[in-house]
Design a protein around this motif. Structure first.
Motif, PDB file in Angstrom:
ATOM      1  N   LEU A 180      -6.729   6.087   4.575  1.00  8.47           N
ATOM      2  CA  LEU A 180      -6.218   5.273   3.472  1.00  8.47           C
ATOM      3  C   LEU A 180      -7.053   3.989   3.392  1.00  8.47           C
ATOM      4  CD1 LEU A 180      -3.670   5.292   1.537  1.00  8.47           C
ATOM      5  CD2 LEU A 180      -2.638   3.730   3.176  1.00  8.47           C
ATOM      6  N   SER A 181      -7.427   3.603   2.169  1.00  9.39           N
ATOM      7  CA  SER A 181      -8.206   2.366   2.046  1.00  9.39           C
ATOM      8  C   SER A 181      -7.321   1.250   1.494  1.00  9.39           C
ATOM      9  CB  SER A 181      -9.412   2.578   1.140  1.00  9.39           C
ATOM     10  OG  SER A 181      -8.995   2.567  -0.197  1.00  9.39           O
ATOM     11  N   GLN A 182      -7.770   0.023   1.658  1.00 10.10           N
ATOM     12  CA  GLN A 182      -6.946  -1.116   1.234  1.00 10.10           C
ATOM     13  C   GLN A 182      -6.698  -1.113  -0.272  1.00 10.10           C
ATOM     14  OE1 GLN A 182      -8.707  -4.995   1.482  1.00 10.10           O
ATOM     15  NE2 GLN A 182     -10.720  -4.169   1.939  1.00 10.10           N
ATOM     16  N   ASN A 183      -7.653  -0.561  -1.049  1.00 14.40           N
ATOM     17  CA  ASN A 183      -7.479  -0.559  -2.510  1.00 14.40           C
ATOM     18  C   ASN A 183      -6.309   0.313  -2.956  1.00 14.40           C
ATOM     19  OD1 ASN A 183      -9.771  -2.100  -2.568  1.00 14.40           O
ATOM     20  ND2 ASN A 183     -11.141  -0.305  -2.737  1.00 14.40           N
ATOM     21  N   GLU A 184      -5.944   1.252  -2.117  1.00 13.52           N
ATOM     22  CA  GLU A 184      -4.863   2.173  -2.514  1.00 13.52           C
ATOM     23  C   GLU A 184      -3.478   1.583  -2.246  1.00 13.52           C
ATOM     24  OE1 GLU A 184      -5.886   6.451  -1.347  1.00 13.52           O
ATOM     25  OE2 GLU A 184      -7.332   5.266  -0.201  1.00 13.52           O
ATOM     26  N   LEU A 185      -3.431   0.486  -1.512  1.00 13.15           N
ATOM     27  CA  LEU A 185      -2.121  -0.078  -1.156  1.00 13.15           C
ATOM     28  C   LEU A 185      -1.574  -0.953  -2.275  1.00 13.15           C
ATOM     29  CD1 LEU A 185      -2.793  -1.124   2.557  1.00 13.15           C
ATOM     30  CD2 LEU A 185      -1.461   0.820   1.741  1.00 13.15           C
ATOM     31  N   GLU A 187       2.479  -2.310  -4.317  1.00 17.41           N
ATOM     32  CA  GLU A 187       3.885  -2.671  -4.132  1.00 17.41           C
ATOM     33  C   GLU A 187       4.756  -1.459  -3.755  1.00 17.41           C
ATOM     34  OE1 GLU A 187       6.737  -5.494  -3.721  1.00 17.41           O
ATOM     35  OE2 GLU A 187       4.564  -5.765  -3.854  1.00 17.41           O
ATOM     36  N   SER A 188       4.331  -0.265  -4.181  1.00 21.61           N
ATOM     37  CA  SER A 188       5.147   0.936  -3.906  1.00 21.61           C
ATOM     38  C   SER A 188       5.223   1.247  -2.406  1.00 21.61           C
ATOM     39  CB  SER A 188       4.588   2.143  -4.660  1.00 21.61           C
ATOM     40  OG  SER A 188       3.345   2.526  -4.094  1.00 21.61           O
ATOM     41  N   PHE A 189       4.347   0.606  -1.621  1.00 27.37           N
ATOM     42  CA  PHE A 189       4.351   0.857  -0.169  1.00 27.37           C
ATOM     43  C   PHE A 189       5.294  -0.084   0.593  1.00 27.37           C
ATOM     44  CE2 PHE A 189       0.502   2.946  -1.437  1.00 27.37           C
ATOM     45  CZ  PHE A 189       0.299   3.960  -0.530  1.00 27.37           C
ATOM     46  N   ARG A 190       5.819  -1.101  -0.109  1.00 27.10           N
ATOM     47  CA  ARG A 190       6.667  -2.103   0.552  1.00 27.10           C
ATOM     48  C   ARG A 190       7.829  -1.433   1.295  1.00 27.10           C
ATOM     49  NH1 ARG A 190       7.509  -7.371   0.570  1.00 27.10           N
ATOM     50  NH2 ARG A 190       5.941  -7.763  -1.013  1.00 27.10           N
ATOM     51  N   ASP A 191       8.092  -1.907   2.511  1.00 24.50           N
ATOM     52  CA  ASP A 191       9.215  -1.456   3.360  1.00 24.50           C
ATOM     53  C   ASP A 191       9.107   0.004   3.821  1.00 24.50           C
ATOM     54  OD1 ASP A 191      10.390  -3.917   3.335  1.00 24.50           O
ATOM     55  OD2 ASP A 191      11.651  -3.481   1.592  1.00 24.50           O
ATOM     56  N   LYS A 192       7.974   0.610   3.598  1.00 23.73           N
ATOM     57  CA  LYS A 192       7.833   2.021   3.988  1.00 23.73           C
ATOM     58  C   LYS A 192       7.193   2.145   5.380  1.00 23.73           C
ATOM     59  CE  LYS A 192       8.828   3.972  -0.148  1.00 23.73           C
ATOM     60  NZ  LYS A 192       9.208   2.814  -0.955  1.00 23.73           N
ATOM     61  N   ILE A 193       7.368   3.340   5.950  1.00 22.69           N
ATOM     62  CA  ILE A 193       6.608   3.737   7.140  1.00 22.69           C
ATOM     63  C   ILE A 193       5.516   4.649   6.592  1.00 22.69           C
ATOM     64  CG2 ILE A 193       6.700   4.934   9.371  1.00 22.69           C
ATOM     65  CD1 ILE A 193       8.731   2.663   9.388  1.00 22.69           C
ATOM     66  N   VAL A 194       4.263   4.238   6.757  1.00 20.63           N
ATOM     67  CA  VAL A 194       3.188   4.926   6.035  1.00 20.63           C
ATOM     68  C   VAL A 194       2.237   5.649   6.990  1.00 20.63           C
ATOM     69  CG1 VAL A 194       1.307   4.639   4.376  1.00 20.63           C
ATOM     70  CG2 VAL A 194       3.297   3.137   4.263  1.00 20.63           C
ATOM     71  N   ASP A 210       0.330  -7.641   4.375  1.00 17.38           N
ATOM     72  CA  ASP A 210       0.571  -8.473   3.183  1.00 17.38           C
ATOM     73  C   ASP A 210       1.488  -7.769   2.190  1.00 17.38           C
ATOM     74  OD1 ASP A 210      -1.028 -10.331   4.322  1.00 17.38           O
ATOM     75  OD2 ASP A 210      -2.821  -9.843   3.138  1.00 17.38           O
ATOM     76  N   VAL A 211       1.302  -6.465   2.046  1.00 16.19           N
ATOM     77  CA  VAL A 211       2.096  -5.687   1.083  1.00 16.19           C
ATOM     78  C   VAL A 211       3.547  -5.550   1.565  1.00 16.19           C
ATOM     79  CG1 VAL A 211       2.363  -3.307   0.223  1.00 16.19           C
ATOM     80  CG2 VAL A 211       0.159  -4.443   0.067  1.00 16.19           C
ATOM     81  N   GLY A 245       4.263  -8.613  12.276  1.00 15.32           N
ATOM     82  CA  GLY A 245       4.773  -8.260  10.955  1.00 15.32           C
ATOM     83  C   GLY A 245       4.675  -6.790  10.621  1.00 15.32           C
ATOM     84  N   ILE A 246       4.315  -5.975  11.577  1.00 18.25           N
ATOM     85  CA  ILE A 246       4.208  -4.538  11.327  1.00 18.25           C
ATOM     86  C   ILE A 246       4.257  -3.810  12.678  1.00 18.25           C
ATOM     87  CG2 ILE A 246       1.676  -4.293  11.509  1.00 18.25           C
ATOM     88  CD1 ILE A 246       1.858  -2.662   8.833  1.00 18.25           C
ATOM     89  N   THR A 247       4.708  -2.568  12.637  1.00 14.96           N
ATOM     90  CA  THR A 247       4.645  -1.740  13.845  1.00 14.96           C
ATOM     91  C   THR A 247       3.579  -0.666  13.618  1.00 14.96           C
ATOM     92  OG1 THR A 247       6.922  -2.149  14.503  1.00 14.96           O
ATOM     93  CG2 THR A 247       5.958  -0.077  15.241  1.00 14.96           C
TER      94      THR A 247
END
Lengths: 381, 594
Positions: A180-185, A187-194, A210-211, A245-247
């Motif tokens: 996955l690249s940064q350009n693909e991230l 708002e739809s990814f917020r609060d998700k486990i990706v 940041d997202v 801020g992330i796991t």
């Protein structure tokens, strides 16, 4: 060796998972046996003793330690308010009076007539333990915590950082070798486990934070990225308390390594489900690996739910035998997956010049290789 | 200690990952180590019983030796023919070994003495708390509460001297209400070894929350240090509390016919025994997966340090964290980028039981080992200062001046350097071990170098407490592999100038040669052959006896041989990676190490 075993990582579609949720100190259990709990529900709580403050009263009042009690206005065990008088001197002239006030709200813990020191303790700090996974309470340990059972997809990673988080699982790549690249991230990814594929670089990881992504599951990443994100080099693999801020959970190892097919397929299958992950890793005596737990919610809520024997995720190690699926975990074939084809007894010479116990591995294309036994891990079901 | 008439002895060392068993048998009139077996240590889940691993290691010894040792799960004793044994003993560092916190009134005095007492007893010192350590009271209390040691050693104040500082520390400990690492049902043991006039006060202050043991003051006067009683108390408590709480150890203690000893304490025993017997100065190192222990005996004075997070598996990444990538890369003799090195180190950290299969991987591990050994030795030199192990007389001015006292480790007076632990004992070629030891420790003058053949020093250390004769004989004949001798030039200011000439006589055959500064040479001298060598330095160069002073000595051969090292001390390596690679490869070629 008389009793060799090679611990492996568990990757299971549907197993019974038991999680102990224990307080750091004796406290109170808030749920009962057979209660159905959700991941964010508090199941036990306690109070950590408050911070201790030391005040050198004798220096402030200019008295000897042995006479401290004559000047104290508070006794051991008394509660005090911030700025409340603790002690005062008794001069002939009132304007020469020296005083000492409490810097905190709390209690007087000790008054020492030897050191002249007064220890004040802040109010206890509440500590709560939540369920972390959706499930059912199958056991309560009085004053300590509970055991929660769930039926779930259960995957162990090899290393992680960051603590427990829960969110919806989202697959960010088409297949396990993509990245996955940064350009693909967005708002739809917020609060998700990706699930981000075989690799994540520093910039993408920063963007993920940041997202507002809660957790990342990835095949591998560079140690340089880990160092930049933490601000220091990890010396010993004892993690889980980082506040970044992330796991992050890596499933394979450091570097760019595609997620094992079975792991990726399972994650894809459970995409969109509520997922609990924990990056805590401890590679010392009593190994702890990071975990991905995706409960089957319908089964937890069903009235006919039975407490049956199954896999206890905290207690399962077996030996290896011919036909077992294994993964090579060191160069030159790092990451390759095959099955055990033979287990020769006698040690064999390897390139380094060492004589080591080895095994023969057969790969899906039919080829075979000899690998030191220490350099494989079983893929546990 | 008595030399009993044991004919078959079985000894185990329960390490953090592997339990190693060795069989020692009396052959004719001498003791020899005959067979060895190992099995994974089983302190952790799912087994949670150390004796499972011990019995598995016995089974392997049974398989290999043909001797029946077990009847079910019971040891057959005494030995008759090829059945049974006469003595079973064990050491242990499993489950994290003995972890201690020490506290002392003054950092450079009682706290330092307490630290040495704990280290000498085989402990890992998690933190040293002192009244003047620069931390605020609440920071000290927080730290004590969070650490969860196995026990605390509290010291401070000379007998009849100051009481406030040590009582203050006791008050902090009481406020922290620390809990022990293993088991929540018992009180944390605290050994008080400070001012005898404060004993009652300390007891009153702590006994509600902790289990207080009183022993003699480790610093009864400013000029005198008395570590032995505290060390003894630590080892007693280790058995009573720590071992008794660890899974399966109650059973193990019943099986063993001598007290179970912390592994480093046992290795320390054997180091002291050799130094005393041969009347020599020794430095020994045991590099494990999690920790590296360094031992030294100089002029009879014993010191031990443990670098708790320098090791070749669990702690491998901490070598990188402590020394930095440049210091590791300088030992790697081939092209590899930093990202790759870093990832390989982290992959070893997360899968610590893997072994190198390729030469390149082996070379990276040996690069890491050099740095781990170097760092551990630096830490040892910093702590091995001034004070005697049991008692030392010193004047007041020296006592106040401890931080300025030079280390006791004088490399020019070092007679024997001994290496132990997987990466040294099990290196595919002994030449690799010799190179690692020379590069990391950088001996000066004339130094004999040896390795523990198969890692049996802990076993022999505990054996020496019940059968000194057996321990000494096995140590000499089967444990120590004499690698050879290293003769080193200490001072090199300019490379590639004439440095030393030598004249070597082996069995009547003369061999002459010379070295330029920066060079190193290896001359094979078979084990047990004695040779005579005269080395003459050019003006200004020092072989340990002073600048320009020649040496003429008799030396014994070894499995590697005689090394004359004119590379200088400290070893100088530049920042030019290509030049470093050429340098390392040229040294490696001398040893034909890979």
């Amino acid at each position: 060796m008389a009793h060799a075993y090679t611990p492996g990582l568990k990757v299971s579609e549907k197993v019974r998972v038991l999680k102990k949720r224990i307080l750091p100190l004796i406290g109170k259990v808030l749920v009962n046996k057979n209660d159905v709990v959700s991941s964010d529900m508090v199941v036990a709580e306690t109070a950590l003793p408050g911070k201790v403050h030391s005040i050198n009263i004798i220096n402030k009042l200019g008295i000897s330690p042995g006479r401290i009690n004559e000047y104290m206005l508070k006794k051991q065990g008394d509660t005090v308010k911030k700025n409340e008088l603790l002690a005062e001197s008794k001069p002939w002239l009132k304007f020469l009076r020296a005083t000492c006030v409490s810097p905190i709200d709390g209690t007087v813990e000790t008054i020492s007539s030897i050191t002249g020191q007064v220890l004040l303790r802040e109010k206890p700090k509440p500590v709560q333990v939540n369920a972390h996974i959706d499930g059912r309470v199958v056991d309560t340990i009085e004053n300590e915590g509970v055991t929660i059972e769930t039926t779930a997809t259960y995957i162990q990673g090899i290393f992680g950082i960051g603590g427990e988080v829960t969110g919806e699982l989202k697959i960010g790549v088409k297949n396990q070798s993509d990245c996955l690249s940064q350009n693909e991230l967005d708002e739809s990814f917020r609060d998700k486990i990706v699930v981000t594929g075989a690799f994540i670089d520093y910039e993408t990881l920063k963007k993920a934070i940041d997202v507002g992504i809660k957790g990342i599951i990835v095949g591998g990443f560079d140690d340089g990225t880990l160092k930049r994100i933490l601000g220091y080099d990890i010396g010993v693999a004892i993690t889980g308390t980082e506040s970044i801020g992330i796991t992050i959970i890596i499933t394979e190892g450091f570097g760019k390594i595609e997620i094992a097919q079975k792991t990726f397929d399972l994650l894809k299958l459970r995409s969109g489900e509520k997922t609990s992950i924990n990056g805590a890793t401890q590679i010392r005596a009593g190994v702890v690996r990071p975990e991905i737990i995706i409960p089957y919610l319908d089964e937890i809520k069903a009235d006919n739910h039975l407490i049956s024997d199954g896999i206890n995720t905290e207690n399962n190690q077996t030996g290896i035998k011919i036909g077992d699926p294994i993964r090579i975990i060191r160069n030159p074939l790092f990451g390759k997956i095959g099955v055990v084809n033979a287990l020769p007894t006698d040690p064999q010479l390897v390139e380094t010049g060492s004589k080591l116990r080895v095994l023969e591995i057969k790969f899906p294309d039919g080829s075979v290789s000899i690998v030191p036994r220490a350099n494989i891990e079983a893929i546990e079901q | 200690m008595t030399d009993n008439n044991h004919t078959v002895i079985l000894a185990t060392d329960c390490g953090s990952t592997t339990t190693k068993a060795i069989l020692i048998e009396k052959k004719g009139n001498e003791y020899r180590q005959t067979f060895r077996g190992e099995a994974p240590t089983t302190v952790e889940a799912p087994f949670e019983d150390v004796t499972r691993g011990v019995l598995n290691s016995f089974s392997e010894v049974e398989e290999i030796s043909g001797r029946k040792i077990l009847d079910g799960e019971n040891i057959i004793t005494p030995a008759k023919g090829d059945t049974g044994i006469d003595l079973y003993i064990s050491t242990s560092s499993a489950g994290g070994g003995l972890q201690m916190m020490v506290a002392g009134a003054v950092q450079s005095m009682s706290a330092l003495s307490a630290q040495r007492a704990a280290l000498g007893a085989g402990a890992i010192v998690m933190d040293v708390i002192a009244s003047n350590d620069g931390r605020l009271p609440h920071e000290k209390i927080d730290r004590i509460r969070r650490l969860r040691p196995d026990m605390i050693l509290l010291s401070g104040g000379t007998d009849g001297g100051s009481i406030t500082h040590v009582v203050e520390l006791a008050e902090y400990i009481a406020a922290a209400n620390p809990t022990p690492r293993l088991g929540i049902s018992y009180k944390l043991p605290i050994i008080f070894a400070g001012n005898k006039d404060t004993r009652d006060t300390i007891k009153t202050c702590l006994e509600e929350k902790c289990s207080v043991r009183i022993t003699e003051n480790i610093r009864p006067t400013l000029e005198r240090e008395n570590l032995f009683p505290a060390r003894q108390e630590i080892q007693d408590l280790f058995l009573e509390h720590v071992m008794a709480q660890a899974p399966g150890y109650k059973k193990l203690m019943k099986m063993a016919q001598a007290p179970i000893m912390p592994t480093p304490a046992a290795v320390g025993n054997i180091m002291q025994t050799i130094a005393k017997k041969e009347n020599i100065n020794i430095v020994g190192v045991d590099i494990g997966g999690a920790t590296t222990d360094v031992f030294s005996v100089f002029d009879g004075e014993f010191n031990r340090t443990v670098s708790a997070n320098l090791g070749m598996s669990y702690s491998v990444s901490n070598i990188l964290a402590e020394t930095g990538i440049e210091n590791i890369e300088r030992w790697i003799p081939f092209d590899i980028d930093e990202t790759d090195v870093r990832n390989r180190i982290k992959n070893k950290m997360i899968r610590p039981t893997t072994v190198p299969q390729l030469i390149e991987e082996l070379k990276i591990e040996h690069a890491l080992a050099r740095e781990a050994l170097r760092l551990a030795f630096e830490q040892h030199k910093a702590l091995a200062i001034g004070l005697k192990g049991v008692q030392k007389e010193r004047d007041i001015s020296e006592a106040f001046d401890q931080n300025d006292i030079d280390t006791l480790i004088d490399m020019k007076r070092l007679d024997l350097l001994v290496g132990s632990g997987g990466v040294l004992s099990h290196a595919p070629k002994r030449e690799q071990s010799m190179m690692m030891l020379i590069d990391a420790f950088q001996p000066e003058g004339v130094t004999r170098i040896a390795v523990d053949s198969i890692f049996m020093m802990p076993h022999l250390g505990v054996l020496s407490t019940v059968n000194e004769k057996a321990a000494a004989e096995v140590f000499e004949k089967d444990c120590l592999i004499n690698l050879g001798t290293c003769i080193s030039v200490s001072n090199i200011s300019k490379l590639n100038v004439d440095c030393v000439t030598f004249n070597l006589n082996i069995n009547g055959t003369n061999k002459e040669g010379f070295l330029k500064s920066g060079e190193i040479v290896l001359i094979e001298i078979p084990t047990d052959v004695e040779a005579e060598i005269e080395v003459i330095p050019k003006r200004g160069f020092d072989l340990g006896n002073g600048k320009g002073q020649a040496i003429k000595i008799k030396i014994k051969g070894g499995v590697v041989g005689l090394v004359i090292d004119a590379r200088g001390r400290p070893l100088k390596m530049g920042k030019d990676k290509e030049a470093n690679k050429r340098l390392i490869n040229s040294w490696t070629d001398v040893f034909k190490a890979y």
